[in-house]
Write a protein that holds these residues in place. Structure first.
Motif, PDB file in Angstrom:
ATOM      1  N   ALA A  75       0.833  -1.204   0.000  1.00  0.00           N
ATOM      2  CA  ALA A  75       0.000   0.000   0.000  1.00  0.00           C
ATOM      3  C   ALA A  75       0.868   1.256   0.000  1.00  0.00           C
ATOM      4  CB  ALA A  75      -0.932  -0.004   1.208  1.00  0.00           C
ATOM      5  N   MET A  76       1.914   1.262   0.799  1.00  0.00           N
ATOM      6  CA  MET A  76       2.795   2.426   0.858  1.00  0.00           C
ATOM      7  C   MET A  76       3.494   2.664  -0.482  1.00  0.00           C
ATOM      8  SD  MET A  76       2.499   3.898   3.821  1.00  0.00           S
ATOM      9  CE  MET A  76       3.987   4.860   4.119  1.00  0.00           C
ATOM     10  N   ALA A  77       3.720   1.587  -1.231  1.00  0.00           N
ATOM     11  CA  ALA A  77       4.362   1.704  -2.545  1.00  0.00           C
ATOM     12  C   ALA A  77       3.364   2.062  -3.641  1.00  0.00           C
ATOM     13  CB  ALA A  77       5.065   0.397  -2.893  1.00  0.00           C
ATOM     14  N   GLY A  78       2.079   2.132  -3.283  1.00  0.00           N
ATOM     15  CA  GLY A  78       1.062   2.492  -4.261  1.00  0.00           C
ATOM     16  C   GLY A  78       0.638   1.352  -5.166  1.00  0.00           C
ATOM     17  N   GLU A  79       0.999   0.116  -4.803  1.00  0.00           N
ATOM     18  CA  GLU A  79       0.633  -1.024  -5.649  1.00  0.00           C
ATOM     19  C   GLU A  79      -0.798  -1.497  -5.391  1.00  0.00           C
ATOM     20  OE1 GLU A  79       3.556  -4.133  -6.313  1.00  0.00           O
ATOM     21  OE2 GLU A  79       5.041  -2.942  -5.223  1.00  0.00           O
ATOM     22  N   VAL A  80      -1.349  -1.162  -4.223  1.00  0.00           N
ATOM     23  CA  VAL A  80      -2.752  -1.465  -3.926  1.00  0.00           C
ATOM     24  C   VAL A  80      -3.398  -0.189  -3.396  1.00  0.00           C
ATOM     25  CG1 VAL A  80      -2.240  -3.882  -3.426  1.00  0.00           C
ATOM     26  CG2 VAL A  80      -2.318  -2.246  -1.549  1.00  0.00           C
ATOM     27  N   ASP A  81      -4.716  -0.102  -3.538  1.00  0.00           N
ATOM     28  CA  ASP A  81      -5.434   1.116  -3.167  1.00  0.00           C
ATOM     29  C   ASP A  81      -5.983   1.091  -1.749  1.00  0.00           C
ATOM     30  OD1 ASP A  81      -5.357   2.471  -5.829  1.00  0.00           O
ATOM     31  OD2 ASP A  81      -6.423   0.648  -6.422  1.00  0.00           O
TER      32      ASP A  81
END
Length: 351
Positions: free
Chosen positions: A116-122
């Motif tokens: 999540a922190m890497a923006g791979e999941v919302d």
């Protein structure tokens, strides 16, 4: 909205010795869920494969991946961000506290946060973990966490946060949670009460409520009765409410705790700020946990746990690991489905 535009939701499997894998398979067996989001389970694909048999869904395919980008996101297929956390599924004991289970639960949560922190999941949704098992696994590393909330706060470097519980439109937030009642009373201070009012107000805004009305519960019986039963309301809670009002927040109180929850259930308020753990948990779980006496089983186990103040979205089931139910296939998945839908509402609110 096309499939590729739907939010990606990462779901932890929880402690694999519990019912998390089973309720996950049950929830993701509903094809309509894939019309609302793109779910991916984070954990061990072997445990999800085993859970299929427990809940009688042999037709579902488990798709292990090591990158979110490789997930299929198709109904009938459960994508699992596979971490190979359980060495031998056949010998792994369900329903028991173990270092292996605790480590698996923790590692899946940590990886979910990283995604999540890497923006791979919302958004992220967590199944239950066993605190004893997790801390047995972490002890050799000199680490300790009270639960999911503290893990998320640590790995997102969040200092201002709180727990919110929700059963549909019944919502509570907490000034304190996992501490003794004696310590909880000592934590009722103006800065913290104000902080929680503001976090709760923003959460309501994220959920699409344009002008939230926030009730603030008192700490003492009858909200202190003007100092007759305690002075925390006068010295700490009322000043916090007044400061919130000065910032444009529609906050009222302190409200007597014995009636404010019925009032919110009747639509008077959008949220109640609670002073300690059980003050908020008891009414929420009384509404969401429904036992059928005649059938001798749980008719509903609903409720959502949300961590407020994080830079990422985290919702969770509002129940434990269900060790006694593990492997039986009878666990109710409604709490997980509701947690996913709450995560989606918050994702829409954040734009």
């Amino acid at each position: 909205m096309t499939n590729t535009e739907l939010p990606i939701v990462a779901i932890t499997m929880g402690d694999p010795a519990g019912n998390g894998p089973e309720i996950t398979v049950k929830a993701l067996a509903d094809a309509s869920l894939y019309e609302r989001c793109r779910p991916i389970v984070v954990g061990d694909a072997k445990m999800i494969e085993q859970a299929k048999a427990f809940v009688n869904h042999p037709e579902i395919r488990v798709n292990p991946v090591t990158r979110v980008a490789d997930a299929m996101f198709e109904a009938g297929t459960i994508d699992v961000f596979h971490m190979d956390l359980i060495e031998d599924v056949a010998s792994f004991k369900l329903g028991e506290v173990s270092v292996e289970g605790g480590n698996a639960a923790f590692q899946s949560v940590k990886r979910t946060i990283e995604l999540a922190m890497a923006g791979e999941v919302d958004a992220t949704v967590t199944n239950a973990l066993n605190k004893e098992a997790m801390n047995l696994a972490l002890e050799p590393q000199g680490m300790h966490f009270d639960g999911h909330t503290e893990i998320y706060a640590t790995y997102t470097n969040t200092k201002s946060y709180t727990m919110m519980l929700a059963h549909h439109d019944f919502r509570v937030v907490h000034v304190s949670t996992h501490c003794s009642l004696r310590e909880a009373c000592d934590r009722v201070k103006t800065p913290r009460v104000l902080e929680v009012i503001k976090l709760g107000w923003q959460a309501c805004r994220d959920l699409g409520i344009e002008s939230p009305k926030i009730a603030v519960a008192g700490l003492n019986p009858h909200a202190g009765e003007h100092g007759l039963f305690g002075d925390e309301e006068i010295n700490e809670i009322i000043p916090a409410i007044e400061l919130a009002q000065a910032e444009g927040i529609d906050a009222v109180g302190p409200c007597p705790p014995d009636s404010v929850f019925s009032e919110m259930n009747g639509g008077w308020y959008d949220m109640v700020v609670c002073m300690y753990h059980d003050q908020g948990h008891i009414p929420t779980k009384t509404l969401g946990f429904v036992y059928d006496r005649e059938a001798g089983g749980w008719k509903a186990v609903e409720g959502v746990n949300i961590t407020l103040g994080l830079p990422i979205i985290r919702t969770s089931v509002d129940h434990g690991t269900g060790f006694a139910l593990a492997g039986k296939g009878t666990s109710n998945e409604l709490s997980l489905v509701n947690a996913i839908d709450y995560a989606l509402r918050m994702a829409r609110g954040r734009g």
